[in-house]
Design a protein around this motif. Sequence first.
Motif, PDB file in Angstrom:
ATOM      1  N   PRO A 283       0.839  -1.199   0.000  1.00 51.69           N
ATOM      2  CA  PRO A 283       0.000   0.000   0.000  1.00 51.69           C
ATOM      3  C   PRO A 283       0.875   1.251   0.000  1.00 51.69           C
ATOM      4  O   PRO A 283       1.912   1.286   0.683  1.00 51.69           O
ATOM      5  N   PRO A 284       0.483   2.290  -0.741  1.00 57.33           N
ATOM      6  CA  PRO A 284       1.330   3.485  -0.850  1.00 57.33           C
ATOM      7  C   PRO A 284       1.318   4.357   0.395  1.00 57.33           C
ATOM      8  O   PRO A 284       2.031   5.364   0.444  1.00 57.33           O
ATOM      9  N   THR A 285       0.510   3.989   1.386  1.00 52.30           N
ATOM     10  CA  THR A 285       0.395   4.781   2.602  1.00 52.30           C
ATOM     11  C   THR A 285       1.663   4.625   3.447  1.00 52.30           C
ATOM     12  O   THR A 285       1.776   3.736   4.279  1.00 52.30           O
ATOM     13  N   GLY A 286       2.601   5.505   3.220  1.00 50.19           N
ATOM     14  CA  GLY A 286       3.901   5.450   3.875  1.00 50.19           C
ATOM     15  C   GLY A 286       5.025   5.696   2.891  1.00 50.19           C
ATOM     16  O   GLY A 286       6.126   6.085   3.267  1.00 50.19           O
TER      17      GLY A 286
ATOM     18  N   VAL B 116      11.627  -8.238   5.190  1.00 53.96           N
ATOM     19  CA  VAL B 116      11.545  -6.779   5.143  1.00 53.96           C
ATOM     20  C   VAL B 116      10.235  -6.353   4.481  1.00 53.96           C
ATOM     21  O   VAL B 116       9.505  -5.493   4.994  1.00 53.96           O
ATOM     22  N   ALA B 117       9.921  -6.969   3.341  1.00 56.34           N
ATOM     23  CA  ALA B 117       8.673  -6.622   2.648  1.00 56.34           C
ATOM     24  C   ALA B 117       7.460  -6.962   3.499  1.00 56.34           C
ATOM     25  O   ALA B 117       6.477  -6.200   3.527  1.00 56.34           O
ATOM     26  N   ARG B 118       7.507  -8.083   4.204  1.00 52.45           N
ATOM     27  CA  ARG B 118       6.389  -8.474   5.071  1.00 52.45           C
ATOM     28  C   ARG B 118       6.125  -7.399   6.124  1.00 52.45           C
ATOM     29  O   ARG B 118       4.979  -7.005   6.371  1.00 52.45           O
ATOM     30  N   ARG B 119       7.203  -6.901   6.723  1.00 51.88           N
ATOM     31  CA  ARG B 119       7.063  -5.878   7.755  1.00 51.88           C
ATOM     32  C   ARG B 119       6.573  -4.557   7.152  1.00 51.88           C
ATOM     33  O   ARG B 119       5.720  -3.878   7.728  1.00 51.88           O
ATOM     34  N   VAL B 120       7.092  -4.195   5.987  1.00 50.76           N
ATOM     35  CA  VAL B 120       6.662  -2.957   5.332  1.00 50.76           C
ATOM     36  C   VAL B 120       5.185  -3.029   4.970  1.00 50.76           C
ATOM     37  O   VAL B 120       4.437  -2.052   5.140  1.00 50.76           O
ATOM     38  N   ILE B 121       4.741  -4.175   4.465  1.00 50.11           N
ATOM     39  CA  ILE B 121       3.325  -4.347   4.131  1.00 50.11           C
ATOM     40  C   ILE B 121       2.458  -4.166   5.370  1.00 50.11           C
ATOM     41  O   ILE B 121       1.418  -3.481   5.331  1.00 50.11           O
ATOM     42  N   ASP B 122       2.866  -4.751   6.481  1.00 44.31           N
ATOM     43  CA  ASP B 122       2.082  -4.639   7.713  1.00 44.31           C
ATOM     44  C   ASP B 122       1.997  -3.185   8.176  1.00 44.31           C
ATOM     45  O   ASP B 122       0.921  -2.699   8.566  1.00 44.31           O
ATOM     46  N   ILE B 123       3.125  -2.471   8.145  1.00 46.19           N
ATOM     47  CA  ILE B 123       3.138  -1.075   8.577  1.00 46.19           C
ATOM     48  C   ILE B 123       2.299  -0.210   7.645  1.00 46.19           C
ATOM     49  O   ILE B 123       1.506   0.639   8.085  1.00 46.19           O
ATOM     50  N   SER B 124       2.430  -0.442   6.335  1.00 50.74           N
ATOM     51  CA  SER B 124       1.690   0.365   5.357  1.00 50.74           C
ATOM     52  C   SER B 124       0.195   0.090   5.413  1.00 50.74           C
ATOM     53  O   SER B 124      -0.624   0.996   5.220  1.00 50.74           O
ATOM     54  N   THR B 125      -0.173  -1.163   5.684  1.00 50.11           N
ATOM     55  CA  THR B 125      -1.595  -1.499   5.814  1.00 50.11           C
ATOM     56  C   THR B 125      -2.192  -0.829   7.042  1.00 50.11           C
ATOM     57  O   THR B 125      -3.323  -0.326   7.005  1.00 50.11           O
TER      58      THR B 125
ATOM     59  N   LEU C  31      12.906   4.389   8.295  1.00 49.47           N
ATOM     60  CA  LEU C  31      12.470   3.020   8.555  1.00 49.47           C
ATOM     61  C   LEU C  31      13.354   1.991   7.863  1.00 49.47           C
ATOM     62  O   LEU C  31      13.793   1.010   8.473  1.00 49.47           O
ATOM     63  N   LEU C  32      13.626   2.186   6.581  1.00 51.70           N
ATOM     64  CA  LEU C  32      14.361   1.179   5.818  1.00 51.70           C
ATOM     65  C   LEU C  32      15.846   1.155   6.156  1.00 51.70           C
ATOM     66  O   LEU C  32      16.555   0.222   5.752  1.00 51.70           O
ATOM     67  N   LEU C  33      16.326   2.150   6.902  1.00 51.66           N
ATOM     68  CA  LEU C  33      17.701   2.096   7.392  1.00 51.66           C
ATOM     69  C   LEU C  33      17.868   1.040   8.476  1.00 51.66           C
ATOM     70  O   LEU C  33      18.991   0.647   8.793  1.00 51.66           O
ATOM     71  N   THR C  34      16.768   0.580   9.047  1.00 48.52           N
ATOM     72  CA  THR C  34      16.843  -0.360  10.170  1.00 48.52           C
ATOM     73  C   THR C  34      16.846  -1.815   9.732  1.00 48.52           C
ATOM     74  O   THR C  34      16.840  -2.707  10.585  1.00 48.52           O
TER      75      THR C  34
END
Length: 528
Positions: free
Chosen positions: A310-313, A354-363, A378-381
């Motif tokens: 999701p683009p939210t983020g 990483v993608a799994r976590r990004v998807i969860d945060i963006s959702t 965020l992605l620096l971590t």
Amino acid sequence: MSVPSNVSVLVVGGGPVGLTVSALLSGHGVDHLLVEARPGTSTHPKARGLAARSMEIFRRMGLEPAVREAGLPPSQVSFYRGRDLVDPDFVRTGPAHRPAEDEHDEHTPSPGLICSQDVLEPLLLRHARDLAGPRVRFGTRLLSLADDGHGVDAVVEDTTTGARHSVRAGWVVGCDGAASTVRREAGIAMEGPTGLGRYLSVRFEAPLGEVVADRASASYFLTVPGRGGFMAVDNDRRWIYQYPLEPGAERSDDLCDPGHLAELVRTAAGIPDLDVTVRDTMTWRMDARLAAAYRVSRLLLVGDAAHAIPPTGGHGMNTGIGDADNLAWKLAAVVAGRAGDALLDTYGAERRPVARRVIDISTANARDRAGYRIDDELLLTADYRSTAVVPVPGTGAGGHTALDATGLHPDCAPGKRLPHVRLVGGSPDITSTLDLVGPGFTLLTGTDSPDRRREADTLRGAGIPVEARALCDGARREAVPGGWARIGGATGPDDALLVRPDGHVAWRATGFSRGALAEVLRHVLSTA
């Protein structure tokens, strides 16, 4: 130039991620062909936010100055909330990174910025073609793939002439988006929900520069009773309006009526007599999906082919650029015969979480559109766990998360991105610890270590690209003394960090042990 019949790597897709893959492969000396079905780069802004980690990757590629010049000024990287664009009670906030109070707190030399895709893609295409020439081919689409386990037979077609060409590739990298042909041919399923929202994106021109002069932002989120929101392309005349669609509305004739679309823009802006010229539209669907695997045999997925975020983020394109950086050096090592095929399995092992976590945060952000913040750091971590990382003895993966949403806490543990420490003196091209990394492996010491230099020189002579570099070399030194020690850097005379070409720490060595580096590299490269 004719299409080559044999290449080491076929890259399918020439968006920002595919072009980044191409440029990185060229930097590693990998013979490849990129095909993109579109005749040219995107005319629609689409993705716009480039996070700090993407800018660090572009820094290593030599592209940061050009991208920064093309982006919005830092003063405009804010986020507006109001009923419409003229709401006197608007609120404006900045990105959710902790402002540095002094150089002790500076986390990156390359903070994120807004650079829309229609501006970014031509920069990346020019760079990719400077490196690979006519082997970056637009107007050429993939028709079919056949993977026999030893290579891949592909058929591509010139979309102008209809001429078809057979290409034998050692590996195929699918950067061909959410409807990926490579993913379909690989038989990889996507997991997760679709249709979290549907939107009409209207690209238009209107004289809004003076209207927003006192509230210039990167994005304008409209609160109740507003619907949708605006994205600034230049905060003057060029804009995008995102309008949420009701079920079935995608088929409405109104979506093709410029007059109706202009009225939608005027209503949302709160300016009934606004002069609006609609340039084009596109509809898109918000999904939150993840590929079940990133690799099947000789087919690999990168970017939107591997994850629909999701683009939210603003993390979708950035996650794809991180994928490209992780995969390129590994693919180069395998193609050159320096690494075993198993190294490519670490790509999915490291990037899929990483993608799994990004998807969860963006959702979660999508459910809280009025309150979520943009996190530039965020992605620096990102913290990797795979056989391409040698953990410190006695540590495990217990409690490990691929990303730390609580913020960046720099340290030099294996798996993490090498922290930024500002440097002064010496070469003007080296102002950060990050500038000491690449293009191969880097054996980083606090001060010069003759033993480490000899060890690296011996391995480099044997064909392993590794170079010993010292943080402080007499002329070069820390801008703020003690910063390297505070984050746990290698400070003893023979302590060292082995840093991968993608800037992540692979191994931490305390003291010198003859032969240890060679053994670690065999492990990391899956040749042990």
